[in-house]
Enzyme design. Sequence first.
Site, mmCIF file in Angstrom:
data_model
loop_
_atom_site.group_PDB
_atom_site.id
_atom_site.type_symbol
_atom_site.label_atom_id
_atom_site.label_comp_id
_atom_site.label_asym_id
_atom_site.label_seq_id
_atom_site.Cartn_x
_atom_site.Cartn_y
_atom_site.Cartn_z
ATOM 1 N N ASP A 1 0.794 -1.240 0.000
ATOM 2 C CA ASP A 1 0.000 0.000 0.000
ATOM 3 C C ASP A 1 0.821 1.282 0.000
ATOM 4 O O ASP A 1 0.346 2.326 0.421
ATOM 5 C CB ASP A 1 -0.900 -0.004 1.250
ATOM 6 C CG ASP A 1 -0.097 -0.180 2.539
ATOM 7 O OD1 ASP A 1 1.120 0.044 2.511
ATOM 8 O OD2 ASP A 1 -0.701 -0.553 3.567
ATOM 9 N N GLU B 1 -0.342 -9.054 -0.902
ATOM 10 C CA GLU B 1 -0.924 -8.437 0.298
ATOM 11 C C GLU B 1 -2.146 -7.582 -0.083
ATOM 12 O O GLU B 1 -2.269 -6.410 0.275
ATOM 13 C CB GLU B 1 0.082 -7.609 1.094
ATOM 14 C CG GLU B 1 -0.351 -7.341 2.537
ATOM 15 C CD GLU B 1 0.631 -6.470 3.318
ATOM 16 O OE1 GLU B 1 0.580 -5.244 3.193
ATOM 17 O OE2 GLU B 1 1.435 -7.031 4.078
ATOM 18 N N GLU C 1 -2.155 5.233 2.782
ATOM 19 C CA GLU C 1 -2.083 3.804 2.452
ATOM 20 C C GLU C 1 -3.440 3.167 2.150
ATOM 21 O O GLU C 1 -3.541 2.292 1.284
ATOM 22 C CB GLU C 1 -1.388 3.029 3.587
ATOM 23 C CG GLU C 1 0.106 3.313 3.712
ATOM 24 C CD GLU C 1 0.431 4.581 4.488
ATOM 25 O OE1 GLU C 1 -0.500 5.253 4.990
ATOM 26 O OE2 GLU C 1 1.631 4.907 4.600
ATOM 27 N N HIS D 1 6.317 5.741 12.612
ATOM 28 C CA HIS D 1 6.593 6.461 11.357
ATOM 29 C C HIS D 1 5.353 6.944 10.617
ATOM 30 O O HIS D 1 5.462 7.707 9.664
ATOM 31 C CB HIS D 1 7.419 5.601 10.409
ATOM 32 C CG HIS D 1 6.631 4.465 9.798
ATOM 33 N ND1 HIS D 1 5.808 4.614 8.719
ATOM 34 C CD2 HIS D 1 6.522 3.163 10.144
ATOM 35 C CE1 HIS D 1 5.240 3.465 8.411
ATOM 36 N NE2 HIS D 1 5.653 2.567 9.268
ATOM 37 N N ARG E 1 2.455 8.714 8.777
ATOM 38 C CA ARG E 1 2.272 10.137 8.436
ATOM 39 C C ARG E 1 1.234 10.806 9.320
ATOM 40 O O ARG E 1 1.403 11.933 9.759
ATOM 41 C CB ARG E 1 1.826 10.254 6.976
ATOM 42 C CG ARG E 1 2.952 10.506 6.009
ATOM 43 C CD ARG E 1 2.417 10.641 4.581
ATOM 44 N NE ARG E 1 3.373 11.284 3.698
ATOM 45 C CZ ARG E 1 4.502 10.731 3.257
ATOM 46 N NH1 ARG E 1 4.839 9.523 3.627
ATOM 47 N NH2 ARG E 1 5.308 11.403 2.448
ATOM 48 N N HIS F 1 13.111 5.738 12.702
ATOM 49 C CA HIS F 1 12.929 5.832 11.244
ATOM 50 C C HIS F 1 13.757 6.988 10.699
ATOM 51 O O HIS F 1 13.985 7.975 11.391
ATOM 52 C CB HIS F 1 11.427 6.061 10.989
ATOM 53 C CG HIS F 1 11.003 5.881 9.552
ATOM 54 N ND1 HIS F 1 11.239 6.822 8.583
ATOM 55 C CD2 HIS F 1 10.340 4.877 8.935
ATOM 56 C CE1 HIS F 1 10.745 6.400 7.414
ATOM 57 N NE2 HIS F 1 10.182 5.214 7.622
#
Length: 385
Positions: free
Chosen positions: A99, A121, A135, A212, A214, A245
């Site tokens: 994604d 996936e 995503e 991490h 967003r 990250h």
Amino acid sequence: MSRIKVMTVFGTRPEAIKMAPVVLELAKYPEAITPVVAVTAQHREMLDQVLKLFRIAPDYDLDIMCKGQTLFDITCRAMSGLNQVLVKEKPDIVLVHGDTTTTFAGALAAFYHQTTVGHVEAGLRTGNKQSPFPEEMNRKLTGSLADMHFAPTMTARQNLLQENVDPGAVVVTGNTVIDALMATVDDGYHFTSRLLRHIDYANHKVILVTTHRRENLGEPMRHVYQALKEIVIDHADVEIVFPVHKNPLVRQVVQEELGELDRVHLIDPLDYQPFANLIARSYLVLTDSGGVQEEAPALGKPVLVLRDTTERPEAVAAGTVKLIGTDRDRVYAETRRLLIDGCEYHKMANAVNPYGDGQAARRIVTAILHKYGIVNSRPDEFAFY
Ligand code: UD1
Ligand code: UDP
């Protein structure tokens, strides 16, 4: 027999980890398959460590990453680079994973070339287009473009059928992350890092943290780190290992809130092999990662998920994963409970494998060979009861 050309496209750390078993499986059929590997390198260092571990040498490396890249930067550069690769290679099928923006750009580029798209996936959904952002839309749009859907679980399959995907185009394979995990975690694994070698895993409660997403950047992440700071101060037996990250927006806030604290180890992202083995030796995991939510339950580690939604409900149902969001008081309370309440901890610390059995890549490649008439039967499907 004419060979089929299968092009895999990926660009970030999790896609690489989860696509690696597929790339390795495709290479087992040289008489039937010509594999081509194209990486966008949406991530640079975090991608390269995975390529090295699994000994994958891409045929094409678009090297698109730039510091502070926007979604537009990634999409435009990936589309333009992949166009050239597709013009040259003319694959029969393009495989994308998951994604990310590389995933969506890879599927769209293949579609523009009228090339068959296989989605590894496939079918994960929260039902909320803002969470995770972007995503949820990347995987929905990729699903709309895909011709073959490799759903990791029955739930994912069900999600696709509800969107009117042809049931014959869906195969329940398990998640390739479990293939990768099984090839990587080893009781005898020896950390090369001095820090990880010297942690007292037997007497300290090691909390492994990653963040991490967003939608968590800024204040939500800050609240999580403030809660963790309180936890370390209040619990002398806790040690936090936090591979931070590479995103500068994550690193800055982590450093402001957790820098210079005793028993908090802020380190660079770990290579996959030490990271997976560190999950296995940790007491508890706090994360907003998708992949880590799948790996930790397989290793019997409780996971507190720093998000309000999840597209991975299976381990929540199995009781090893709990969604707790990013509220400071809630993160403190839920973490503390697992530190002081042995009963609660042991209820969650059950090894369950709702995400796979290590056979996902084999099923994916068999399904492709079947589609092109090279083998007679479809693969068996993954089931978890
Ligand atoms: C991306 C994916 C997300 C996935 C995550 C896995 C999108 C929109 N987001 O988010 O779905 O969960 O990867 O980690 O596709 N950086 C480096 N070196 C690296 C990697 C990143 O310096 O090896 C820095 C760069 O400054 C880059 C920033 O991190 O601009 C953000 O990377 P980006 O791929 O845009 O977003 P992620 O948050 O990593
Ligand atoms: N991972 C890693 N090193 C780290 C942190 C995570 O190798 O320091 C691995 C982890 O085992 C999992 C994957 O990276 O397989 C998850 O990636 P990430 O959390 O970046 O993305 P997501 O899964 O949320 O898309």
